[in-house]
Design a protein around this motif. Sequence first.
Motif, short mmCIF file in Angstrom:
data_model
loop_
_atom_site.label_atom_id
_atom_site.label_comp_id
_atom_site.label_asym_id
_atom_site.label_seq_id
_atom_site.Cartn_x
_atom_site.Cartn_y
_atom_site.Cartn_z
N GLU A 166 0.88 -1.09 0.00
CA GLU A 166 0.00 -0.03 0.08
C GLU A 166 0.88 1.36 -0.09
OE1 GLU A 166 -3.48 1.82 2.88
OE2 GLU A 166 -2.68 -0.06 3.37
N VAL A 167 0.60 2.17 -0.76
CA VAL A 167 1.07 3.29 -0.67
C VAL A 167 0.32 4.50 0.09
CG1 VAL A 167 2.11 5.52 -2.21
CG2 VAL A 167 2.26 2.97 -2.83
N ALA A 168 0.79 5.18 0.84
CA ALA A 168 0.18 6.41 1.83
C ALA A 168 1.09 7.63 1.61
CB ALA A 168 -0.14 5.92 3.24
N CYS A 169 0.50 8.66 2.15
CA CYS A 169 1.20 9.75 2.03
C CYS A 169 1.90 10.40 3.45
CB CYS A 169 0.13 11.02 1.60
SG CYS A 169 0.70 12.76 1.28
N CYS A 170 3.03 11.03 3.06
CA CYS A 170 3.86 11.54 4.23
C CYS A 170 4.28 13.13 4.13
CB CYS A 170 4.89 10.61 4.57
SG CYS A 170 5.64 10.73 6.35
N GLY A 171 3.42 13.47 3.15
CA GLY A 171 3.79 14.84 3.03
C GLY A 171 4.74 15.22 1.75
N ARG A 212 -1.79 18.21 -0.87
CA ARG A 212 -2.42 18.14 -2.05
C ARG A 212 -1.28 17.47 -3.18
NH1 ARG A 212 -6.61 23.12 -2.27
NH2 ARG A 212 -8.22 22.15 -0.77
N ARG A 213 -0.11 18.41 -2.90
CA ARG A 213 1.04 18.00 -4.15
C ARG A 213 1.62 16.81 -3.92
NH1 ARG A 213 6.09 22.17 -4.74
NH2 ARG A 213 6.94 21.38 -6.55
N ALA A 214 1.71 16.61 -2.41
CA ALA A 214 2.42 15.01 -2.40
C ALA A 214 1.31 13.74 -2.77
CB ALA A 214 2.54 14.96 -1.01
N ARG A 215 0.04 14.17 -2.56
CA ARG A 215 -1.01 13.11 -3.15
C ARG A 215 -0.93 12.97 -4.49
NH1 ARG A 215 -7.43 13.36 -0.85
NH2 ARG A 215 -7.49 11.05 -1.04
N GLU A 216 -0.85 14.24 -5.25
CA GLU A 216 -1.03 14.25 -6.62
C GLU A 216 0.00 13.44 -7.25
OE1 GLU A 216 -1.07 17.47 -10.40
OE2 GLU A 216 -0.74 18.25 -8.26
N ALA A 217 1.43 13.74 -6.60
CA ALA A 217 2.92 13.03 -7.34
C ALA A 217 2.61 11.82 -6.78
CB ALA A 217 3.75 13.51 -6.53
N LEU A 218 2.09 10.98 -6.02
CA LEU A 218 2.15 9.73 -5.28
C LEU A 218 1.14 9.10 -6.23
CD1 LEU A 218 2.18 9.63 -1.83
CD2 LEU A 218 3.89 8.79 -3.15
N GLU A 219 -0.06 9.44 -6.67
CA GLU A 219 -1.01 8.94 -7.34
C GLU A 219 -0.85 8.80 -8.85
OE1 GLU A 219 -5.35 9.77 -4.77
OE2 GLU A 219 -4.76 11.02 -6.55
N ARG A 220 0.07 9.93 -9.41
CA ARG A 220 0.37 9.92 -10.67
C ARG A 220 1.54 8.79 -10.94
NH1 ARG A 220 2.57 14.48 -10.80
NH2 ARG A 220 0.69 15.79 -11.66
N ALA A 221 2.39 8.59 -9.86
CA ALA A 221 3.37 7.55 -9.95
C ALA A 221 2.82 6.25 -9.59
CB ALA A 221 4.53 7.76 -9.14
N ALA A 222 1.74 6.03 -8.73
CA ALA A 222 1.40 4.81 -8.27
C ALA A 222 0.27 4.16 -9.29
CB ALA A 222 1.10 4.87 -6.82
N GLY A 223 -0.39 5.05 -9.75
CA GLY A 223 -1.55 4.68 -10.49
C GLY A 223 -2.61 4.25 -9.70
N VAL A 224 -2.94 4.53 -8.68
CA VAL A 224 -3.96 4.33 -7.66
C VAL A 224 -4.12 5.12 -6.68
CG1 VAL A 224 -3.16 1.63 -7.71
CG2 VAL A 224 -2.25 3.06 -5.97
N PRO A 225 -5.25 5.12 -5.96
CA PRO A 225 -5.94 6.41 -5.30
C PRO A 225 -4.96 6.32 -3.92
CG PRO A 225 -7.64 5.44 -6.07
CD PRO A 225 -6.53 4.46 -6.40
N VAL A 226 -4.59 7.50 -3.28
CA VAL A 226 -3.75 7.33 -2.02
C VAL A 226 -4.81 7.84 -1.06
CG1 VAL A 226 -1.95 8.51 -0.81
CG2 VAL A 226 -1.85 7.58 -3.21
N VAL A 227 -5.00 7.15 -0.06
CA VAL A 227 -6.17 7.57 0.75
C VAL A 227 -5.81 7.47 2.38
CG1 VAL A 227 -8.12 6.36 -0.38
CG2 VAL A 227 -6.80 5.01 1.01
N GLY A 228 -4.28 7.11 2.48
CA GLY A 228 -3.73 7.02 3.86
C GLY A 228 -2.83 8.30 4.07
N HIS A 229 -2.55 8.52 5.64
CA HIS A 229 -1.75 9.56 5.61
C HIS A 229 -0.93 9.30 7.10
CE1 HIS A 229 -0.35 13.47 7.66
NE2 HIS A 229 -0.05 13.63 6.39
N ARG A 230 0.58 9.69 7.12
CA ARG A 230 1.12 9.79 8.32
C ARG A 230 2.08 10.85 8.55
NH1 ARG A 230 3.04 7.87 13.19
NH2 ARG A 230 5.32 8.09 13.25
N VAL A 231 1.88 11.97 9.55
CA VAL A 231 2.92 13.19 9.51
C VAL A 231 4.20 12.65 9.41
CG1 VAL A 231 1.15 14.40 10.90
CG2 VAL A 231 3.06 12.89 11.86
N ALA A 232 5.10 13.62 8.79
CA ALA A 232 6.51 13.39 8.49
C ALA A 232 7.35 13.31 9.63
CB ALA A 232 6.97 14.50 7.44
#
Length: 335
Positions: A18-23, A42-62
Amino acid sequence: MAKTAPEIVREVVGRGYEVACCGYYHRSIHQMTPAEFVEDLRRAREALERAAGVPVVGHRVAHGRVGPSDLWVLNALAREGFAYDSSLMPLFRAFREEPWRRFVHRHRSEGGEIWEFPISTIRLFGFDLPIGGGNYLRQFPPFLMRRAVASWDRRFEAPFVMYFHVWELDPSQPRITAAPLLTRIRHYRNLERYEAILSDYFARYRFIGIGEYLGLRGERRREEREERFDPLPWREEGIPVRREPASRPGLEERPGVTIVVPCYNEEQGLTYLANTLTRLEEELGGTYALHFVFVDDGSSDGTGAALERLFGGRPNHTILTHPANEGVAAAILTG
């Protein structure tokens, strides 16, 4: 990495992780305003979804954790449509007025709701101490951490939430000697042992990702998960204690209370203790189902024999023994 090496992100997804967002800039929430946090998110999520090709719905602070004054982070994540976060850690006396925040729960705000998966802690002497983090698993004695995790597994139905950093699996990484001493200890200590520590936990317990736990990785997986168990099998506002089978008619229904008594070279005082506990049982035994657990913490005198003589024949008394002295905290955890 998602921007400069998207092929690595795609490989991670391709291997079933799974791929989640950390900023995007890996900045602390305390170094950003709420507006800057959302922009970075938003910037991190956009980059991750473009690279992963799947929605990113999880997060943890950096960096660090979400504390009582940082709940605006969860509000922002809910507004942005994230399904879950795993940044909260009820350290020491934080969230003392909201004890349910120690466990997986829904955080609700005007912007929506989001699942929060707090890093797991153990309550010791009135303080919540972390037992589910990479640095903590490396720094604290392994036998203490194993007992703490086992205690969680026995007591609670709530999932045990654990994390680690990928760099912690690389003991040959360059050492920055100019860093402060505390930083060097926190970052480098016991790196060479960490893979073995994690392997031990993976052998003892079954771990899955948060997205899989919530059934967020495809319709087929979600249906399979619903057949296995409810994602929230405990009271949301209360403490998720381990469920026990319902009592059969005729069995006593007094609430159970376990009293743990650490003992180290206490031979001379055990007779007095036995008298005191007898009076305690006479006073409270009609209200509570008392159980006493004595832990002989590697005593070098006759403590073990005295415990057996004074308490060994009693049905609601248990005697445990450490082969060597491990300290009062370890004795309490054993009990």
